[in-house]
Design an enzyme around this catalytic site. Structure first.
Site, PDB file in Angstrom:
ATOM      1  N   ASN A   1       7.925   2.034  11.098  1.00  0.00           N
ATOM      2  CA  ASN A   1       6.917   2.785  10.010  1.00  0.00           C
ATOM      3  C   ASN A   1       5.769   3.101  10.972  1.00  0.00           C
ATOM      4  O   ASN A   1       4.847   2.633  10.667  1.00  0.00           O
ATOM      5  CB  ASN A   1       6.641   1.863   9.095  1.00  0.00           C
TER       6      ASN A   1
ATOM      7  N   GLU B   1       2.437  -7.286   7.088  1.00  0.00           N
ATOM      8  CA  GLU B   1       3.724  -6.713   7.706  1.00  0.00           C
ATOM      9  C   GLU B   1       3.939  -5.389   7.588  1.00  0.00           C
ATOM     10  O   GLU B   1       3.709  -5.057   6.498  1.00  0.00           O
ATOM     11  CB  GLU B   1       4.817  -7.708   7.046  1.00  0.00           C
TER      12      GLU B   1
ATOM     13  N   TYR C   1      -3.178   1.623  10.369  1.00  0.00           N
ATOM     14  CA  TYR C   1      -3.686   0.276  10.603  1.00  0.00           C
ATOM     15  C   TYR C   1      -4.382   0.213  12.010  1.00  0.00           C
ATOM     16  O   TYR C   1      -5.558  -0.475  11.998  1.00  0.00           O
ATOM     17  CB  TYR C   1      -2.716  -1.039  10.616  1.00  0.00           C
TER      18      TYR C   1
ATOM     19  N   ILE D   1       0.886  -1.171  -0.079  1.00  0.00           N
ATOM     20  CA  ILE D   1      -0.020   0.031  -0.034  1.00  0.00           C
ATOM     21  C   ILE D   1       0.938   1.212  -0.066  1.00  0.00           C
ATOM     22  O   ILE D   1       1.824   1.413   0.663  1.00  0.00           O
ATOM     23  CB  ILE D   1      -1.046   0.011   1.082  1.00  0.00           C
TER      24      ILE D   1
HETATM   25  C1  LIG Z   1       1.390   4.933   5.132  1.00  0.00           C
HETATM   26  C2  LIG Z   1       0.548   5.503   3.772  1.00  0.00           C
HETATM   27  C3  LIG Z   1      -0.051   4.668   2.876  1.00  0.00           C
HETATM   28  C4  LIG Z   1      -0.389   6.419   4.520  1.00  0.00           C
HETATM   29  O1  LIG Z   1      -1.158   7.231   3.474  1.00  0.00           O
HETATM   30  P1  LIG Z   1      -1.627   8.607   3.525  1.00  0.00           P
HETATM   31  O2  LIG Z   1      -2.337   8.975   2.458  1.00  0.00           O
HETATM   32  O3  LIG Z   1      -0.429   9.574   3.803  1.00  0.00           O
HETATM   33  O4  LIG Z   1      -2.315   8.609   5.089  1.00  0.00           O
HETATM   34  P2  LIG Z   1      -3.908   9.247   5.321  1.00  0.00           P
HETATM   35  O5  LIG Z   1      -3.804  10.811   4.984  1.00  0.00           O
HETATM   36  O6  LIG Z   1      -4.753   8.632   4.752  1.00  0.00           O
HETATM   37  O7  LIG Z   1      -3.845   9.053   6.910  1.00  0.00           O
HETATM   38  C5  LIG Z   1      -4.544   8.121   7.543  1.00  0.00           C
HETATM   39  C6  LIG Z   1      -3.999   7.942   8.945  1.00  0.00           C
HETATM   40  O8  LIG Z   1      -2.810   7.501   8.857  1.00  0.00           O
HETATM   41  C7  LIG Z   1      -1.899   7.874   9.952  1.00  0.00           C
HETATM   42  N1  LIG Z   1      -1.221   9.046   9.536  1.00  0.00           N
HETATM   43  C8  LIG Z   1      -1.077   9.555   8.260  1.00  0.00           C
HETATM   44  N2  LIG Z   1       0.158  10.223   8.265  1.00  0.00           N
HETATM   45  C9  LIG Z   1       0.654  10.438   9.306  1.00  0.00           C
HETATM   46  C10 LIG Z   1       1.782  11.224  10.018  1.00  0.00           C
HETATM   47  N3  LIG Z   1       2.396  11.973   9.285  1.00  0.00           N
HETATM   48  N4  LIG Z   1       2.079  10.894  11.427  1.00  0.00           N
HETATM   49  C11 LIG Z   1       1.379  10.006  12.025  1.00  0.00           C
HETATM   50  N5  LIG Z   1       0.152   9.272  11.574  1.00  0.00           N
HETATM   51  C12 LIG Z   1      -0.121   9.498  10.299  1.00  0.00           C
HETATM   52  C13 LIG Z   1      -2.896   8.544  10.836  1.00  0.00           C
HETATM   53  O9  LIG Z   1      -3.733   7.525  11.662  1.00  0.00           O
HETATM   54  C14 LIG Z   1      -4.076   9.003   9.833  1.00  0.00           C
HETATM   55  O10 LIG Z   1      -5.388   9.293  10.371  1.00  0.00           O
HETATM   56  P3  LIG Z   1      -5.823  10.738  10.756  1.00  0.00           P
HETATM   57  O11 LIG Z   1      -5.679  11.533   9.677  1.00  0.00           O
HETATM   58  O12 LIG Z   1      -7.252  10.446  11.302  1.00  0.00           O
HETATM   59  O13 LIG Z   1      -4.696  11.107  11.893  1.00  0.00           O
HETATM   60  C15 LIG Z   1       1.733   6.501   3.429  1.00  0.00           C
HETATM   61  O14 LIG Z   1       2.450   7.585   4.194  1.00  0.00           O
HETATM   62  C16 LIG Z   1       2.817   5.915   2.467  1.00  0.00           C
HETATM   63  O15 LIG Z   1       2.838   5.766   1.247  1.00  0.00           O
HETATM   64  N6  LIG Z   1       4.101   5.654   3.096  1.00  0.00           N
HETATM   65  C17 LIG Z   1       4.985   4.965   2.133  1.00  0.00           C
HETATM   66  C18 LIG Z   1       4.706   3.616   1.843  1.00  0.00           C
HETATM   67  C19 LIG Z   1       4.400   2.591   3.334  1.00  0.00           C
HETATM   68  O16 LIG Z   1       5.058   3.139   4.287  1.00  0.00           O
HETATM   69  N7  LIG Z   1       3.581   1.973   3.129  1.00  0.00           N
HETATM   70  C20 LIG Z   1       3.036   1.031   4.338  1.00  0.00           C
HETATM   71  C21 LIG Z   1       3.971  -0.204   4.061  1.00  0.00           C
HETATM   72  S1  LIG Z   1       3.380  -1.273   5.343  1.00  0.00           S
END
Ligand SMILES: CC(C)(COP(=O)(O)OP(=O)(O)OC[C@H]1O[C@@H](n2cnc3c(N)ncnc32)[C@H](O)[C@@H]1OP(=O)(O)O)[C@@H](O)C(=O)NCCC(=O)NCCS
Length: 230
Positions: free
Chosen positions: A150, A145, A157, A111
């Protein structure tokens, strides 16, 4: 900046190159594109999704601030020479996600959201869509996993009540980092389904009309954004 109009869709072979580009911006050890092409041959055993930016706003914002030198010049020239009746560019991929579904187990394999689009709910849209698909396919639980470092992904999650149930030592080959195994609550449990419904309502309210209906997916974007949530 929250911007763009997004649409979820099943990943197709035509998306693989663009997904690879986004993946390289998200991960230290991206999959080879051949792995996606192989996965897409077996849709009954898995589910791969993309989130398309129908407007291209996020990418345009990035390019207007970073497109300098030769790349900037070629971009300007190509926009000046494009005719009005040229077909529009294919919508860019803002994020992608996938899972395997085997018997009663659904397992998230990947993801990611392009850094330029992170922090506006799109990762959650992708995760919620995988949950929905896993529920529709009658899976009993969802597992994944995640790197122990992270925290951002773990928080996402945890928002859907996933908890750490184990560790895989030195799981990641690029730096030998451990993985935590995170597991959902039972997907058929009515209390989990109620929690999932609440999370999705809040998510739709947050997206505030920026997620349009998906022609091929059961993901229901029609929840009124103003409906009250406990
Ligand atoms: C993990 C990832 C998919 C999250 O996507 P995103 O679009 O930035 O996240 P969202 O804006 O949908 O946020 C959803 C929730 O994620 C968490 N989150 C998102 N950004 C965050 C930050 N900077 N710090 C802490 N929590 C965070 C929070 O729980 C957030 O909910 P909230 O907005 O109510 O607090 C993105 O950061 C990413 O692509 N990371 C790199 C790849 C990766 O690590 N993938 C996961 C592999 S297991």
């Amino acid at each position: 900046m929250d911007g763009g109009i997004f649409q979820l869709d099943f990943m197709t072979l035509d998306d693989v190159a663009e997904v690879g580009r986004v993946e390289r911006r998200c991960f230290a050890n991206p999959w080879p594109q051949s792995a996606y092409r192989r996965e897409l041959r077996y849709p009954e055993q898995n589910c791969y999704l993309v989130l398309r930016d129908l407007t291209g706003d996020g990418r345009r914002a990035e390019h207007s601030s970073t497109a300098t030198g030769w790349r900037g010049l070629t971009r300007i020239v190509s926009s000046l020479t494009r005719k009005h009746d040229d077909p529009p560019d294919r919508p860019g991929v803002a994020g992608f996600a996938g899972m395997w579904v085997m018997y009663e187990e659904a397992h998230i394999t990947t993801i990611g959201v392009d850094p330029v689009y992170q922090g506006q709910g799109l990762g959650e849209v992708l995760l919620a869509a995988l949950f929905e698909e896993a529920i529709n396919r009658d899976a009993a639980r969802l597992t994944l996993e995640v790197r122990v470092s992270n925290r951002v992904a773990q928080r996402l999650y945890e928002k859907y009540a996933m908890t750490v149930q184990g560790v895989r030592p030195r799981y990641y080959t690029d730096n030998g980092e451990d993985a935590w195994v995170m597991v959902s609550r039972p997907l058929r449990d009515p209390s989990f389904l109620a929690l999932f419904d609440d999370r999705r309502r809040l998510l739709m309210r947050r997206m505030d009309g920026r997620l349009v209906d998906s022609p091929h997916l059961p993901f229901d974007t029609a929840i009124p954004a103003t409906e009250s949530v406990e």
